[in-house]
Design an enzyme around this catalytic site. Structure first.
Site, PDB file in Angstrom:
ATOM      1  N   LYS A  90       0.819  -1.217   0.000  1.00 59.37           N
ATOM      2  CA  LYS A  90       0.000   0.000   0.000  1.00 59.37           C
ATOM      3  C   LYS A  90       0.852   1.266   0.000  1.00 59.37           C
ATOM      4  O   LYS A  90       0.342   2.345  -0.314  1.00 59.37           O
ATOM      5  CB  LYS A  90      -0.964   0.005   1.185  1.00 59.37           C
ATOM      6  N   ASP A  91       2.137   1.147   0.336  1.00 60.57           N
ATOM      7  CA  ASP A  91       3.030   2.311   0.328  1.00 60.57           C
ATOM      8  C   ASP A  91       3.652   2.563  -1.033  1.00 60.57           C
ATOM      9  O   ASP A  91       4.352   3.561  -1.218  1.00 60.57           O
ATOM     10  CB  ASP A  91       4.157   2.127   1.356  1.00 60.57           C
ATOM     11  N   ARG A 138      -7.707   8.815   3.293  1.00 61.41           N
ATOM     12  CA  ARG A 138      -8.803   7.872   3.061  1.00 61.41           C
ATOM     13  C   ARG A 138      -9.509   7.525   4.369  1.00 61.41           C
ATOM     14  O   ARG A 138     -10.752   7.575   4.448  1.00 61.41           O
ATOM     15  CB  ARG A 138      -8.267   6.587   2.409  1.00 61.41           C
ATOM     16  N   ARG A 139      -8.739   7.170   5.398  1.00 59.11           N
ATOM     17  CA  ARG A 139      -9.373   6.825   6.681  1.00 59.11           C
ATOM     18  C   ARG A 139     -10.110   8.027   7.261  1.00 59.11           C
ATOM     19  O   ARG A 139     -11.182   7.888   7.851  1.00 59.11           O
ATOM     20  CB  ARG A 139      -8.319   6.307   7.661  1.00 59.11           C
ATOM     21  N   ARG A 156       1.081  10.835  12.889  1.00 56.66           N
ATOM     22  CA  ARG A 156       2.133  10.131  12.152  1.00 56.66           C
ATOM     23  C   ARG A 156       2.996   9.343  13.128  1.00 56.66           C
ATOM     24  O   ARG A 156       2.891   9.463  14.335  1.00 56.66           O
ATOM     25  CB  ARG A 156       3.024  11.148  11.410  1.00 56.66           C
ATOM     26  N   ARG A 162       2.388   5.698  17.686  1.00 52.03           N
ATOM     27  CA  ARG A 162       0.962   6.032  17.642  1.00 52.03           C
ATOM     28  C   ARG A 162       0.224   5.449  18.853  1.00 52.03           C
ATOM     29  O   ARG A 162      -0.646   6.111  19.428  1.00 52.03           O
ATOM     30  CB  ARG A 162       0.345   5.528  16.341  1.00 52.03           C
ATOM     31  N   CYS A 248      -1.171   9.940  -1.810  1.00 48.76           N
ATOM     32  CA  CYS A 248      -1.664  10.418  -0.521  1.00 48.76           C
ATOM     33  C   CYS A 248      -2.486  11.688  -0.696  1.00 48.76           C
ATOM     34  O   CYS A 248      -2.962  12.265   0.278  1.00 48.76           O
ATOM     35  CB  CYS A 248      -0.494  10.635   0.430  1.00 48.76           C
TER      36      CYS A 248
END
Length: 316
Positions: A90-91, A138-139, A156, A162, A248
């Site tokens: 996904k990155d 997106r989230r 981040r 986190r 992004c």
């Protein structure tokens, strides 16, 4: 006896990246017919710090996008300093780098987004105005589509960072990829999941990509590590990503599943505030990589045509 490495494997230096890459490393060594206990001698990990790892104070879009997590590693691969690289799929930007190819995609972990909170059991149970931590546009958009009252806090850092911010009260809840939590043995922190059939996950989420120089494609060990059902699904998802020119800067999700010989694909794009959603769903019988990729492109192009200039979102 000193052993000459057969492969050098490049990875980012975070705990999650090293954990993921170590898992791949052992399977590469096994596929080479060697003892996995000798993995570090046969296929040592080369830690490469990316610009994306160094930037922690703003969204990636403000610094250059997804390639910040891959560029230094891919440059090392092109220079011959490493022989393969391991990325979270996904990155990776949609377009492949000339001279480099994805050579194997192992079986995918849980692709869902996980909800974490010390005090609340689900997104729906958060109180009015609660602070939700995420660095993903997106989230953010998908959460606001469900709960427009939430205060989305840009969060981040690696998983441990986190989680520490959550425990310190910097936010009331977090959204993180379930796959990373599972791989790190942190599944106990998960309180709930976002339903991926209602809110599509990031293209390729939960999957790892093994990248090599194109000239080195088709080695026997690559075939052994590749999981074709996963490869088909993420190929469809990345076709949509490619069509939507998503990075992004865009709130885009794509979720593919395979049941028997039928591939189902759900693609969506959202405005940053979650108020507008563009969606397409379809199925494909007996998919190949080419037809799966084209299916993703077709759905992405349909959304792009419908959304027009409203698709690109720079900030929330």
């Amino acid at each position: 006896m000193h052993m000459t490495p057969r492969l050098n494997i490049g990875t980012r230096g975070s705990k999650l990246a090293r954990t993921q890459c170590g898992w791949v490393q052992r399977r590469i060594v096994e596929a080479l017919g060697e003892d996995p206990a000798q993995a570090e001698a046969i296929a040592p990990l080369v830690i490469i710090t990316t610009l994306g790892d160094r930037i922690q104070d703003r969204r990636l879009i403000e610094a250059g996008g997804k390639q910040l997590f891959t560029k230094e590693i891919e440059d090392a691969l092109l220079r011959g300093e490493i022989d393969v690289a391991v990325h979270s799929l996904k990155d990776m930007p949609a377009d492949e780098i000339p001279g480099l190819s994805i050579c194997a995609i192992p079986e995918r972990e849980d692709p869902r987004d996980a909800f974490l909170s010390p005090n609340f059991a689900s997104l729906a149970e958060l109180p009015h105005g609660a602070r939700l931590g995420t660095a993903s546009l997106r989230r953010q958009a998908q959460a606001l589509a469900q709960r427009p009252d939430l205060d989305v806090v840009m969060t981040r850092g690696n998983v441990d960072t986190r989680l520490a911010k959550l425990q310190a009260g910097d936010c009331d809840a977090l959204l993180l990829a379930a796959a990373g939590l599972n791989r790190l043995g942190l599944s106990a922190h998960i309180r709930d999941y976002i339903d991926p059939d209602l809110y599509a996950t990031a293209p390729g989420q939960g999957a790892l990509a093994i990248q090599c120089r194109t000239e080195d494609l088709n080695a026997d060990w690559m075939q052994k590590l590749n999981h074709e059902p996963t490869h088909l699904c993420v190929t469809a998802e990345r076709g949509a990503l490619e069509a939507l020119e998503a990075s992004c800067r865009t709130a885009v999700g794509a979720r593919a599943t395979l049941s028997g010989d039928t591939l189902s694909l759900f693609v969506e794009a959202l405005s940053a505030d979650g108020k507008t959603r563009w969606q397409r769903r379809t199925t494909l019988h007996a998919p190949t990589r080419d037809t799966a990729h084209q299916l993703g492109r077709d759905l992405g192009e349909a959304i792009k045509a419908e959304a027009g200039p409203d698709l690109i979102q720079i900030s929330g």
